[in-house]
Design a protein around this motif. Structure first.
Motif, PDB file in Angstrom:
ATOM      1  N   LEU A 102       0.815  -1.205   0.000  1.00 61.09           N
ATOM      2  CA  LEU A 102       0.000   0.000   0.000  1.00 61.09           C
ATOM      3  C   LEU A 102       0.851   1.258   0.000  1.00 61.09           C
ATOM      4  CD1 LEU A 102      -2.649  -1.153   2.626  1.00 61.09           C
ATOM      5  CD2 LEU A 102      -2.853  -1.222   0.163  1.00 61.09           C
ATOM      6  N   SER A 107      -2.118   4.563   9.155  1.00 60.34           N
ATOM      7  CA  SER A 107      -3.405   3.866   9.074  1.00 60.34           C
ATOM      8  C   SER A 107      -4.510   4.785   8.569  1.00 60.34           C
ATOM      9  CB  SER A 107      -3.777   3.295  10.440  1.00 60.34           C
ATOM     10  OG  SER A 107      -3.826   4.335  11.379  1.00 60.34           O
ATOM     11  N   MET A 110      -4.806   4.447   4.795  1.00 56.49           N
ATOM     12  CA  MET A 110      -5.294   3.169   4.273  1.00 56.49           C
ATOM     13  C   MET A 110      -6.813   3.210   4.226  1.00 56.49           C
ATOM     14  SD  MET A 110      -2.969   0.398   6.165  1.00 56.49           S
ATOM     15  CE  MET A 110      -1.201   0.373   5.994  1.00 56.49           C
ATOM     16  N   GLN A 111      -7.364   3.727   3.158  1.00 63.84           N
ATOM     17  CA  GLN A 111      -8.815   3.887   3.068  1.00 63.84           C
ATOM     18  C   GLN A 111      -9.402   3.011   1.972  1.00 63.84           C
ATOM     19  OE1 GLN A 111     -10.671   5.542   5.075  1.00 63.84           O
ATOM     20  NE2 GLN A 111      -9.180   6.716   6.228  1.00 63.84           N
ATOM     21  N   LEU A 112      -8.603   2.089   1.458  1.00 65.43           N
ATOM     22  CA  LEU A 112      -9.017   1.292   0.314  1.00 65.43           C
ATOM     23  C   LEU A 112     -10.312   0.536   0.590  1.00 65.43           C
ATOM     24  CD1 LEU A 112      -7.286   1.366  -2.123  1.00 65.43           C
ATOM     25  CD2 LEU A 112      -6.375  -0.867  -1.543  1.00 65.43           C
ATOM     26  N   ALA A 113     -10.383  -0.094   1.764  1.00 61.28           N
ATOM     27  CA  ALA A 113     -11.517  -0.963   2.061  1.00 61.28           C
ATOM     28  C   ALA A 113     -12.723  -0.185   2.550  1.00 61.28           C
ATOM     29  CB  ALA A 113     -11.122  -2.005   3.104  1.00 61.28           C
ATOM     30  N   GLU A 114     -12.555   1.111   2.771  1.00 61.84           N
ATOM     31  CA  GLU A 114     -13.681   1.883   3.294  1.00 61.84           C
ATOM     32  C   GLU A 114     -14.186   2.890   2.288  1.00 61.84           C
ATOM     33  OE1 GLU A 114     -13.123   2.768   7.822  1.00 61.84           O
ATOM     34  OE2 GLU A 114     -11.206   2.513   6.852  1.00 61.84           O
ATOM     35  N   ALA A 115     -13.946   2.612   0.997  1.00 64.52           N
ATOM     36  CA  ALA A 115     -14.314   3.566  -0.034  1.00 64.52           C
ATOM     37  C   ALA A 115     -15.799   3.881   0.036  1.00 64.52           C
ATOM     38  CB  ALA A 115     -13.967   2.999  -1.399  1.00 64.52           C
ATOM     39  N   ARG A 116     -16.133   5.163  -0.124  1.00 63.42           N
ATOM     40  CA  ARG A 116     -17.532   5.565  -0.003  1.00 63.42           C
ATOM     41  C   ARG A 116     -18.318   5.278  -1.286  1.00 63.42           C
ATOM     42  NH1 ARG A 116     -16.845   4.963   4.192  1.00 63.42           N
ATOM     43  NH2 ARG A 116     -16.416   6.362   5.936  1.00 63.42           N
ATOM     44  N   ARG A 124      -6.841   4.086  -7.002  1.00 58.72           N
ATOM     45  CA  ARG A 124      -5.419   4.060  -6.712  1.00 58.72           C
ATOM     46  C   ARG A 124      -4.784   2.717  -6.990  1.00 58.72           C
ATOM     47  NH1 ARG A 124      -5.187   6.452  -0.869  1.00 58.72           N
ATOM     48  NH2 ARG A 124      -7.368   5.939  -0.977  1.00 58.72           N
TER      49      ARG A 124
ATOM     50  N   ARG B 161      -4.483  -5.944  -2.479  1.00 55.66           N
ATOM     51  CA  ARG B 161      -4.283  -4.721  -1.689  1.00 55.66           C
ATOM     52  C   ARG B 161      -5.491  -4.428  -0.804  1.00 55.66           C
ATOM     53  NH1 ARG B 161      -1.457  -0.309  -3.877  1.00 55.66           N
ATOM     54  NH2 ARG B 161      -3.406   0.745  -4.240  1.00 55.66           N
ATOM     55  N   LEU B 162      -6.677  -4.661  -1.370  1.00 53.46           N
ATOM     56  CA  LEU B 162      -7.902  -4.433  -0.599  1.00 53.46           C
ATOM     57  C   LEU B 162      -7.929  -5.317   0.640  1.00 53.46           C
ATOM     58  CD1 LEU B 162     -10.545  -2.800  -1.005  1.00 53.46           C
ATOM     59  CD2 LEU B 162     -11.548  -4.889  -1.894  1.00 53.46           C
ATOM     60  N   ASP B 165      -5.548  -4.141   3.396  1.00 54.96           N
ATOM     61  CA  ASP B 165      -6.084  -3.006   4.112  1.00 54.96           C
ATOM     62  C   ASP B 165      -7.146  -3.452   5.122  1.00 54.96           C
ATOM     63  OD1 ASP B 165      -6.576  -0.433   4.828  1.00 54.96           O
ATOM     64  OD2 ASP B 165      -7.933  -0.021   3.164  1.00 54.96           O
ATOM     65  N   GLY B 166      -8.078  -4.314   4.658  1.00 55.38           N
ATOM     66  CA  GLY B 166      -9.114  -4.807   5.558  1.00 55.38           C
ATOM     67  C   GLY B 166      -8.517  -5.612   6.694  1.00 55.38           C
ATOM     68  N   LYS B 169      -6.974  -3.583   9.721  1.00 60.84           N
ATOM     69  CA  LYS B 169      -7.965  -3.081  10.674  1.00 60.84           C
ATOM     70  C   LYS B 169      -8.529  -4.211  11.514  1.00 60.84           C
ATOM     71  CE  LYS B 169      -8.430   0.718   7.866  1.00 60.84           C
ATOM     72  NZ  LYS B 169      -8.627   1.069   6.482  1.00 60.84           N
ATOM     73  N   ALA B 239     -15.598  -2.363   7.616  1.00 56.61           N
ATOM     74  CA  ALA B 239     -14.356  -1.997   6.939  1.00 56.61           C
ATOM     75  C   ALA B 239     -13.586  -3.216   6.465  1.00 56.61           C
ATOM     76  CB  ALA B 239     -13.476  -1.160   7.865  1.00 56.61           C
ATOM     77  N   HIS B 242     -15.963  -7.272   3.739  1.00 53.52           N
ATOM     78  CA  HIS B 242     -16.256  -7.449   2.326  1.00 53.52           C
ATOM     79  C   HIS B 242     -14.990  -7.683   1.509  1.00 53.52           C
ATOM     80  CE1 HIS B 242     -14.884  -3.356   1.200  1.00 53.52           C
ATOM     81  NE2 HIS B 242     -15.100  -3.171   2.469  1.00 53.52           N
ATOM     82  N   THR B 243     -13.828  -7.770   2.190  1.00 55.28           N
ATOM     83  CA  THR B 243     -12.596  -7.914   1.412  1.00 55.28           C
ATOM     84  C   THR B 243     -12.155  -9.356   1.131  1.00 55.28           C
ATOM     85  OG1 THR B 243     -11.262  -7.723   3.408  1.00 55.28           O
ATOM     86  CG2 THR B 243     -11.725  -5.700   2.228  1.00 55.28           C
TER      87      THR B 243
END
Lengths: 124, 507
Positions: A102, A107, A110-116, A124, B161-162, B165-166, B169, B239, B242-243
């Motif tokens: 990444l 931290s 790292m917003q990839l998994a929380e995309a709105r 990205r 990558r997703l 990230d998940g 967290k 968060a 779903h990954t």
């Protein structure tokens, strides 16, 4: 002795909470390892420090003589150390890999998994 | 020493935990033979299902079953104790894992098999059964860690990558939650001097400094609420859930949060039955806000899997409300909801994988063909499971919600009843929106950040069909499951038989 240990535990918990509140993954890792050690020390202290002999039965006797130390907290800590050590190793490798892939150890970035929106995360 | 001859049937209390753990180790040894591994896992899980059914029938007919390790008298040795609550949840968890295992035949490719999906699945099942059947708090902590370790492996399977990230967290927050659980356990041991549930029932109630126990209860509440993803500690779940691979998502959504809820049901009835203090009130508020925010979050999501993550959170609210209302009926409803939520959430996550796989095959440009024309079976299954989670009458979610509303009103908690109804309404909207967008809308919506989904086939459709059929059976004939859930609620209301079964195993 117990109050000194209690103060140490409190200090360690304070340090670990401070570190866990930061954004850098490296500091988070240090926070996790401090938290694990503080917990082990807490179990040790909670099991009473008495300065008694180990629970070993002398030769020729059926039961131990006099007051003996409580061995259960040590068994608990031993289990907890093994578990927290292995999990720390996992989180360490995970953080390194996340940093590699990444490109950041922050931290907040790292917003990839929380995309709105459906497209935001894939850009990205 | 306990010299009473151990009848072979007592082994049923521990076999469901041992068998998958041993099989998981064996599956690692088989890692070179990929095709064999999956059939081996399926076989073990079938056997495990048979063991769990036998255990449940035995507990129903002959009462609570206890086995203490190493011939140490009960308060000292580690006890495995199967009561109604544990046995019902263990059976449901094993059924869901079996369904996921069959689905994994299509979803888990060769690479993921090589990285050990099946061993991790088996260890996860072992951890679930161990957590539900153990009679010792520290042992519960160890099983929680076993669950955590295998879930760490499952969430990262694929390594995109997703997922990284998940996983970051998920890993940090869950690690902190289990450490909090351990801190509370250490303090509880320091205060009361025992960690066996049966022993704690009497000793904790007679402990002179109840205020200290309230502090420990607060620590347990925070740790378990974090595990269960209750308000305000649920943000890690949407968060990260779903990954991973679709089947891993389904396993997580069905099983992991329920262990946190189970911990709340068990620890607050056995250990803090005397002085729960502020806990029921806090839990009632947390439950109401969890179901409302979870449902509202689901409405706000465009994509299917993140939407389902919020529905998992909303479901936790009903289970916690069932506990915090405190009556036997409410707890039976909470247990009923726990079992049906395991089934429904697993079914929906598995289905989302099929929808995702089917989308790739539908022509994207110019064609008016929507997914509905192409895959009508998926659309029907989605509605069955979606209405079950929303709690519409012919399906299984209706009965526990109905009982919860009635119990809330009986206790003059009008706002809690309103929260249940509003949350159900919002969930219905979220499901309907998702249905319209997925099956009627444009079929080329790209979800490139996600894993490719599996194709519709016998292996993928059978588990979802089985789950949907069970959901329908529980909806039309709720009596069977309600009888079991009621037995479970009675078991945690009165610990007399539990204590007698564990401590009575001595000479």
């Amino acid at each position: 002795m117990e109050s000194l240990l209690s103060l140490t535990v409190a200090g360690l918990f304070g340090i670990s909470v401070y570190l866990l509140l930061s954004r850098s993954l490296v500091r988070l890792l240090l926070g996790v390892v401090t938290l694990g050690n503080a917990t082990n020390l807490l179990i040790f202290t909670a099991g009473r420090i008495l300065g008694t002999v180990p629970p070993i039965v002398p030769e020729g006797e059926q039961t131990p003589i006099g007051e003996i130390a409580n061995s259960l907290p040590q068994a608990l800590i031993l289990t907890a150390i093994v578990i927290s050590f292995s999990l720390f190793a996992y989180v360490l490798v995970l953080s390194y890999r996340a940093y590699q892939d990444l490109g950041t150890d922050d931290s907040d970035e790292m917003q990839l998994a929380e995309a709105r929106s459906p497209t935001e995360g894939e850009a990205r | 020493m306990n010299q009473a001859a151990l009848s072979p049937v007592t082994w049923l209390a521990i076999l469901p935990a041992i068998l998958p753990l041993a099989a998981g180790a064996l599956a690692i040894a088989l890692r070179g033979r990929l095709a064999m591994q999956r059939w081996f896992a399926l076989l073990v899980l079938l056997l495990e299902l048979a063991l769990n059914i036998a255990l449940l029938v035995h507990v129903r007919d002959h009462g609570i079953m206890s086995l203490t390790m190493g011939n140490w008298l009960p308060p000292f040795g580690i006890s495995f104790t199967a009561d109604m609550l544990g046995a019902v949840l263990a059976l449901a968890a094993t059924f869901v894992s079996l369904a996921c295992c069959l689905y994994a035949f299509a979803d888990i490719d060769e690479v993921a098999t090589r990285f050990g999906f099946y061993p991790m699945l088996l260890v996860l099942v072992g951890g679930m059964n161990g957590a539900f059947l153990t009679g010792d708090i520290f042992n519960l902590y160890v099983w929680l860690e076993i669950l955590l370790i295998s879930s760490f492996g499952l969430i990262i399977l694929g390594g995109t990558r997703l997922q990284l990230d998940g996983a970051v967290k998920y890993a940090f927050l869950n690690l902190v939650a289990t450490t909090l659980f351990l801190i509370a356990t250490g303090l509880l041991y320091g205060a009361v001097g025992t960690l066996n549930f049966a022993d704690l029932v009497a000793k904790a109630a007679n402990y002179p400094h109840q205020n200290l126990l309230t502090v420990i209860a607060a620590l347990y509440l925070v740790a378990l609420a974090m595990k269960a993803a209750a308000f305000p500690l649920f943000f890690w779940l949407p968060a990260s859930y779903h990954t991973p691979k679709f089947v891993a998502s389904a396993l997580f959504a069905a099983l992991l949060t329920k262990v946190g809820v189970y911990g709340i049901y068990r620890i607050f009835t056995a250990v803090f039955a005397g002085g729960m203090g502020f806990v029921p009130l806090t839990l009632t508020w947390a439950a109401g806000l969890t179901m409302l925010l979870g449902a509202a979050g689901a409405v706000a999501q465009h994509r299917m899997r993140p939407m389902l993550g919020f529905l998992v959170v909303a479901g936790i609210g009903y289970m916690l409300l069932g506990f915090s209302l405190g009556t036997e009926n409410a707890r039976a409803a909470g247990t009923f909801y726990m079992v049906q939520s395991m089934l429904v959430m697993a079914g929906l996550y598995l289905l989302s994988g099929l929808v995702h796989g089917a989308r790739k095959t539908v022509p994207t440009s110019g064609s008016s063909a929507s997914l509905y024309d192409d895959q009508i079976a998926l659309a029907i299954l989605f509605l069955v499971l979606g209405f079950a989670v929303a709690g519409l009458p012919p399906f299984s979610g209706f009965w526990p919600k109905f009982a919860l509303v009635r119990e809330s009103l009986a206790q003059h908690l009008g706002w809690a009843a309103a929260a249940v109804l509003i949350s159900g309404f919002l969930t219905t909207i979220a499901i309907a929106r998702s249905f319209a967008a997925t099956f009627w809308g444009a079929s080329h919506l790209s979800e490139d950040g996600e894993q490719p989904g599996p194709q519709t086939s016998f292996a993928t459709l059978t588990p979802i069909l089985a789950i949907a059929a069970l959901v329908l059976v529980f909806g039309l004939l709720p009596g069977t499951l309600y009888g079991l859930a009621d037995g479970a609620a009675r078991g945690i209301a009165d610990y007399g038989p539990y204590v007698a079964a564990v401590l009575g195993a001595g000479p």
